[in-house]
Design a protein around this motif. Sequence first.
Motif, PDB file in Angstrom:
ATOM      1  N   ARG A   1       0.839  -1.191   0.000  1.00 54.67           N
ATOM      2  CA  ARG A   1       0.000   0.000   0.000  1.00 54.67           C
ATOM      3  C   ARG A   1       0.883   1.253   0.000  1.00 54.67           C
ATOM      4  O   ARG A   1       1.937   1.256   0.638  1.00 54.67           O
ATOM      5  N   TYR A   2       0.413   2.280  -0.696  1.00 53.24           N
ATOM      6  CA  TYR A   2       1.178   3.512  -0.803  1.00 53.24           C
ATOM      7  C   TYR A   2       0.352   4.697  -0.301  1.00 53.24           C
ATOM      8  O   TYR A   2      -0.881   4.717  -0.410  1.00 53.24           O
ATOM      9  N   LEU A   3       1.087   5.696   0.215  1.00 54.76           N
ATOM     10  CA  LEU A   3       0.500   6.993   0.502  1.00 54.76           C
ATOM     11  C   LEU A   3       1.344   8.034  -0.218  1.00 54.76           C
ATOM     12  O   LEU A   3       2.523   8.199   0.098  1.00 54.76           O
ATOM     13  N   PHE A   4       0.767   8.690  -1.224  1.00 56.51           N
ATOM     14  CA  PHE A   4       1.447   9.765  -1.933  1.00 56.51           C
ATOM     15  C   PHE A   4       0.973  11.083  -1.329  1.00 56.51           C
ATOM     16  O   PHE A   4      -0.240  11.339  -1.259  1.00 56.51           O
ATOM     17  N   VAL A   5       1.908  11.932  -0.932  1.00 61.09           N
ATOM     18  CA  VAL A   5       1.565  13.225  -0.342  1.00 61.09           C
ATOM     19  C   VAL A   5       2.324  14.306  -1.104  1.00 61.09           C
ATOM     20  O   VAL A   5       3.561  14.309  -1.128  1.00 61.09           O
ATOM     21  N   SER A   6       1.611  15.218  -1.730  1.00 57.66           N
ATOM     22  CA  SER A   6       2.264  16.265  -2.514  1.00 57.66           C
ATOM     23  C   SER A   6       1.803  17.629  -2.050  1.00 57.66           C
ATOM     24  O   SER A   6       0.662  17.819  -1.620  1.00 57.66           O
ATOM     25  N   GLY A   7       2.733  18.591  -2.153  1.00 54.45           N
ATOM     26  CA  GLY A   7       2.417  19.976  -1.867  1.00 54.45           C
ATOM     27  C   GLY A   7       2.701  20.829  -3.089  1.00 54.45           C
ATOM     28  O   GLY A   7       3.830  20.854  -3.584  1.00 54.45           O
ATOM     29  N   GLY A   8       1.682  21.508  -3.618  1.00 54.93           N
ATOM     30  CA  GLY A   8       1.867  22.386  -4.782  1.00 54.93           C
ATOM     31  C   GLY A   8       2.391  21.636  -5.990  1.00 54.93           C
ATOM     32  O   GLY A   8       1.934  20.535  -6.318  1.00 54.93           O
ATOM     33  N   SER A   9       3.417  22.227  -6.643  1.00 57.63           N
ATOM     34  CA  SER A   9       3.961  21.599  -7.846  1.00 57.63           C
ATOM     35  C   SER A   9       4.798  20.371  -7.519  1.00 57.63           C
ATOM     36  O   SER A   9       5.305  19.710  -8.431  1.00 57.63           O
ATOM     37  N   GLY A  10       4.949  20.046  -6.228  1.00 53.56           N
ATOM     38  CA  GLY A  10       5.585  18.786  -5.846  1.00 53.56           C
ATOM     39  C   GLY A  10       4.769  17.582  -6.254  1.00 53.56           C
ATOM     40  O   GLY A  10       5.186  16.434  -6.048  1.00 53.56           O
ATOM     41  N   VAL A  11       3.637  17.824  -6.860  1.00 54.28           N
ATOM     42  CA  VAL A  11       2.792  16.726  -7.350  1.00 54.28           C
ATOM     43  C   VAL A  11       3.450  15.992  -8.525  1.00 54.28           C
ATOM     44  O   VAL A  11       3.080  14.847  -8.824  1.00 54.28           O
ATOM     45  N   THR A  12       4.434  16.622  -9.191  1.00 51.44           N
ATOM     46  CA  THR A  12       4.910  16.089 -10.475  1.00 51.44           C
ATOM     47  C   THR A  12       5.448  14.659 -10.426  1.00 51.44           C
ATOM     48  O   THR A  12       5.038  13.828 -11.243  1.00 51.44           O
ATOM     49  N   PRO A  13       6.382  14.319  -9.515  1.00 54.40           N
ATOM     50  CA  PRO A  13       6.867  12.929  -9.536  1.00 54.40           C
ATOM     51  C   PRO A  13       5.779  11.929  -9.156  1.00 54.40           C
ATOM     52  O   PRO A  13       5.756  10.804  -9.682  1.00 54.40           O
ATOM     53  N   LEU A  14       4.891  12.336  -8.264  1.00 46.10           N
ATOM     54  CA  LEU A  14       3.811  11.431  -7.854  1.00 46.10           C
ATOM     55  C   LEU A  14       2.786  11.295  -8.969  1.00 46.10           C
ATOM     56  O   LEU A  14       2.158  10.241  -9.126  1.00 46.10           O
ATOM     57  N   MET A  15       2.653  12.360  -9.764  1.00 44.77           N
ATOM     58  CA  MET A  15       1.778  12.276 -10.931  1.00 44.77           C
ATOM     59  C   MET A  15       2.366  11.294 -11.948  1.00 44.77           C
ATOM     60  O   MET A  15       1.641  10.497 -12.553  1.00 44.77           O
TER      61      MET A  15
END
Length: 368
Positions: free
Chosen positions: A130-144
């Motif tokens: 199981r994963y939890l992806f947590v992004s703030g602002g443009s930090g979404v890019t690698p998780l996207m």
Amino acid sequence: MTLPAHAPNFAALPAAPWSSDHDETLRCVQVRQETHDVKTFVLAAAQPRSFRYLPGQFITLELDIAGTKVNRCYTLSSSPTRPDVVSITVKRVPGGLVSNWLHDNVQVGMSLGVMGPSGVFTCFEKPAKRYLFVSGGSGVTPLMSMTRALHDLASDADVVFVHCARTPADVLFAEELTLMARNMPKLRLAIVCENHTPGSSYAGHLGRLDGARLAHIAPDFMQRAVYTCGPAPFMGAVRTLLGAAGFDMQQYAEESFAFETLQAPTEQASPPATEPVASGVRSYTVQLQKTQQSFSCRENQTILQAASEAGVRLPSSCSSGACGTCKTQKLAGTVDMKHAGGIRQREVDQGWMLPCCSTPSSDVTLDR
């Protein structure tokens, strides 16, 4: 229907892998306005190439801005499951040299110098239940990039994706994430906005991400592998709340390339001047040929650290061998270099090196 100029021949065998050692530039083929201050730049090779990389990795742009060479790393927001182009998603940073230059100058047809891809921030190297992806602002890019890859592979991965933004108007990729969550039964999406946008129909989480909110969104977060990307204070807050909960930080990974807000590394990389030097540690002389400066460098410190300690300023940015800003030609001597993709093998073979991640193993002369 008009086909794009960079369209590959889908009936042919896959194109050769793109390599920054041989293909030094990429051409912008599309610019997308994602939000009021965020753009995605889609890049393609001049010749048919297949981009091979791990979701979450970054590329380094080599730019000429007002006559000055500037390097910056940007995480790929694209997925290697769509290998004909790559994309970076860039937020304007107030006063930021590169982000503003990209927004104001890069147009379709323009070529950009590129190195990479590099980096180790990816869930594909360390599978978890199981994963939890947590992004703030443009930090979404690698998780996207990771989520797009999982989606394209029809993965049944159990992912909770928490994306935090200042306001609903700043939320990135909301529609695409919603679509992917519709196609992936085990992908759950949560948007957290600090403030409301007047007139917005946003009805999601309002406020900052804290332990109670995270436990509400993902009650089993303690059993998940956590991947976080965003501004340094944001990632610090995530680490703090996880630590307070007793989370096993061996299951935690984070990534940030906030170069626009970094201090000059020469001001932060140097050890205290009063730090004792262990007996038996060798020191070598680093000579700068053009400026006729020289300084001593211990075998266990990088040349950039030694330069800073001696009051000699060398151009630098990331201090980790990723961006290539400090790239310098070595005229004599030997070094041990542990870079993170900020230099091409061809350049290493030609005598170039990165002082920020190189320790000397003899006296060294640099072309500076």
